[in-house]
Design an enzyme around this catalytic site. Structure first.
Site, PDB file in Angstrom:
ATOM      1  N   PRO A  85      -1.996 123.785  23.903  1.00  0.00           N
ATOM      2  CA  PRO A  85      -0.697 123.533  23.249  1.00  0.00           C
ATOM      3  C   PRO A  85      -0.350 122.045  23.345  1.00  0.00           C
ATOM      4  O   PRO A  85      -0.517 121.449  24.410  1.00  0.00           O
ATOM      5  CB  PRO A  85       0.289 124.392  24.038  1.00  0.00           C
ATOM      6  CG  PRO A  85      -0.433 124.912  25.226  1.00  0.00           C
ATOM      7  CD  PRO A  85      -1.898 124.668  25.060  1.00  0.00           C
ATOM      8  N   VAL A  86       0.088 121.453  22.231  1.00  0.00           N
ATOM      9  CA  VAL A  86       0.373 120.005  22.250  1.00  0.00           C
ATOM     10  C   VAL A  86       1.751 119.745  22.852  1.00  0.00           C
ATOM     11  O   VAL A  86       2.629 120.616  22.828  1.00  0.00           O
ATOM     12  CB  VAL A  86       0.310 119.356  20.828  1.00  0.00           C
ATOM     13  CG1 VAL A  86      -1.100 119.381  20.288  1.00  0.00           C
ATOM     14  CG2 VAL A  86       1.285 119.992  19.885  1.00  0.00           C
ATOM     15  N   GLY A  89       2.573 119.409  28.497  1.00  0.00           N
ATOM     16  CA  GLY A  89       2.220 119.140  29.897  1.00  0.00           C
ATOM     17  C   GLY A  89       0.807 119.511  30.283  1.00  0.00           C
ATOM     18  O   GLY A  89       0.462 119.497  31.465  1.00  0.00           O
ATOM     19  N   GLY A  91      -2.012 118.024  28.979  1.00  0.00           N
ATOM     20  CA  GLY A  91      -2.961 116.925  28.777  1.00  0.00           C
ATOM     21  C   GLY A  91      -3.706 116.997  27.455  1.00  0.00           C
ATOM     22  O   GLY A  91      -4.867 116.574  27.367  1.00  0.00           O
ATOM     23  N   SER A  92      -3.041 117.524  26.407  1.00  0.00           N
ATOM     24  CA  SER A  92      -3.753 117.672  25.123  1.00  0.00           C
ATOM     25  C   SER A  92      -4.254 116.318  24.599  1.00  0.00           C
ATOM     26  O   SER A  92      -5.370 116.226  24.098  1.00  0.00           O
ATOM     27  CB  SER A  92      -2.866 118.360  24.088  1.00  0.00           C
ATOM     28  OG  SER A  92      -1.720 117.588  23.836  1.00  0.00           O
ATOM     29  N   SER A  93      -3.438 115.260  24.750  1.00  0.00           N
ATOM     30  CA  SER A  93      -3.871 113.965  24.199  1.00  0.00           C
ATOM     31  C   SER A  93      -5.002 113.369  25.037  1.00  0.00           C
ATOM     32  O   SER A  93      -5.971 112.832  24.494  1.00  0.00           O
ATOM     33  CB  SER A  93      -2.693 112.995  24.098  1.00  0.00           C
ATOM     34  OG  SER A  93      -2.218 112.677  25.377  1.00  0.00           O
ATOM     35  N   ALA A  94      -4.923 113.500  26.364  1.00  0.00           N
ATOM     36  CA  ALA A  94      -6.004 112.968  27.206  1.00  0.00           C
ATOM     37  C   ALA A  94      -7.287 113.759  26.966  1.00  0.00           C
ATOM     38  O   ALA A  94      -8.385 113.190  26.945  1.00  0.00           O
ATOM     39  CB  ALA A  94      -5.609 113.035  28.678  1.00  0.00           C
ATOM     40  N   ASP A 136      -4.089 111.790  33.856  1.00  0.00           N
ATOM     41  CA  ASP A 136      -4.562 112.827  32.925  1.00  0.00           C
ATOM     42  C   ASP A 136      -6.005 112.571  32.499  1.00  0.00           C
ATOM     43  O   ASP A 136      -6.864 113.458  32.572  1.00  0.00           O
ATOM     44  CB  ASP A 136      -3.662 112.885  31.669  1.00  0.00           C
ATOM     45  CG  ASP A 136      -2.280 113.451  31.964  1.00  0.00           C
ATOM     46  OD1 ASP A 136      -1.957 113.616  33.147  1.00  0.00           O
ATOM     47  OD2 ASP A 136      -1.535 113.721  31.003  1.00  0.00           O
TER      48      ASP A 136
HETATM   49  C1  MEV Z   1       2.058 113.404  32.307  1.00  0.00           C
HETATM   50  O1  MEV Z   1       1.062 114.415  32.288  1.00  0.00           O
HETATM   51  C2  MEV Z   1       2.439 113.073  33.693  1.00  0.00           C
HETATM   52  C3  MEV Z   1       3.437 111.940  33.896  1.00  0.00           C
HETATM   53  O2  MEV Z   1       3.428 111.668  35.309  1.00  0.00           O
HETATM   54  C4  MEV Z   1       3.097 110.698  33.120  1.00  0.00           C
HETATM   55  C5  MEV Z   1       1.852 109.987  33.605  1.00  0.00           C
HETATM   56  O3  MEV Z   1       1.396 110.209  34.742  1.00  0.00           O
HETATM   57  O4  MEV Z   1       1.326 109.169  32.812  1.00  0.00           O
HETATM   58  C6  MEV Z   1       4.846 112.386  33.520  1.00  0.00           C
END
Ligand code: MEV
Length: 296
Positions: A85-86, A89, A91-94, A136
């Site tokens: 799911p985009v 939380g 990590g879809s983009s990473a 990520d």
């Molecule tokens: C994002 O998955 C986690 C955050 O801590 C941002 C980051 O670490 O770049 C919110």
């Protein structure tokens, strides 16, 4: 074809941006696949809709990887499939950045180490997010649980005793970039207080690192909930996330917390007993989806 997993941050999201330690684990059941083919020009196909901005970001990212690999022939077609799911939380983009770095380097027979894949994906993440900590891309490139401190050598973490997580989705999307910026604004206004919160999360992550190695599941759960309480204080939780966390806890979970940037996305629940009951109650409480993952 190259595959990259997703991830959750078990301890220390947000505080990790401020140089504090965090622990992240890869999730194998949600992943991105990228297949590269020859083409007349640079072309991107994906199984989800990309707006113009996202298309342009992706083109920049692909160019960045091709330049890093010193490849002149830029005419490739990039085919993306993902079940992550985009903006939730996970990590879809990473995951997409890592899958792109892996697939492009494979296609042109250039071998990259996990460090190089992570570093290339980090540059891509900057295009997506502005000021990512790098956790990520690191956990996804290494595909192992990591203890991460920005700018320091990454350590992998051995899981002393396997445990099961339920990951429950609020179904609400949120922008990591915006939330990280909001936290920065609050931090600038209340430096002393926010330092206290971030140090509190650092302390939780240090205790969790030992608890994970020793297989102390009860303590891992307790620390997850403590971490959620601090995330509430820095105003990155939401009523939907809190509702799912409280539902899990009142139905026997050992611990629960939001994962990632917050204000939407997912929670992680440590469920030793009552797994099926907790899953059903989470769905009744409004979770859009609940997946299960064995962490070992
Ligand atoms: C994002 O998955 C986690 C955050 O801590 C941002 C980051 O670490 O770049 C919110």
């Amino acid at each position: 074809m190259s595959v990259a997993c997703s991830k959750i941050i078990l301890f220390g999201e947000h505080s990790v941006v401020y140089g504090k330690p965090a622990i992240a684990i890869p999730l194998k059941s949600l992943f991105t696949e990228v297949r590269i083919e020859n083409s007349e020009n640079i072309e991107i196909n994906s199984d989800y809709e990309l707006n113009i901005n996202e298309q342009n970001n992706l083109k920049n990212i692909i160019n960045l990887i091709l330049n890093y690999l010193d490849i002149k022939n830029k005419n490739i077609s990039v085919n993306i499939n993902s079940n992550i799911p985009v903006a939730s939380g996970m990590g879809s983009s990473a995951s997409l950045s890592v899958a792109l770095a892996k697939s492009v380097s494979d296609y042109f027979h250039k071998e990259l180490s996990p460090e190089e894949i992570s570093m290339t994906a980090y540059k891509c993440e900057k295009i997506f997010h502005g000021m990512p900590s790098g956790i990520d891309n690191t956990v996804i490139a290494y595909e192992k649980p990591v203890y991460f401190v920005k700018g320091k050598k990454t350590e992998t973490v051995k899981i002393g005793k396997p445990f099961t997580l339920l990951i429950a989705d609020t179904g609400i999307v949120s922008s990591t970039k915006e939330i990280v910026l909001d936290v920065k604004k609050e931090y600038e206004k209340n430096k002393g207080l926010y330092e206290k919160y971030f140090n509190g999360m650092a302390d939780i992550a240090e205790q969790a690192r030992i608890a994970i190695k020793e297989g102390n599941i009860k303590l891992i759960g307790k620390l997850m909930t403590e971490n959620h309480r601090v995330l509430q204080k820095i105003k990155v939780s939401s009523s939907e996330l809190d509702n799912l966390v409280e539902t899990a806890l009142t139905n026997g979970a050992s611990g629960a917390k939001l994962v990632g940037a917050g204000r939407g996305g997912n929670i992680a629940v440590l469920a030793e007993n009552n797994k099926n009951k907790i899953r059903n109650e989470l769905l009744k409480a409004g979770a859009a989806d609940v997946i299960e993952e064995l962490i070992e």
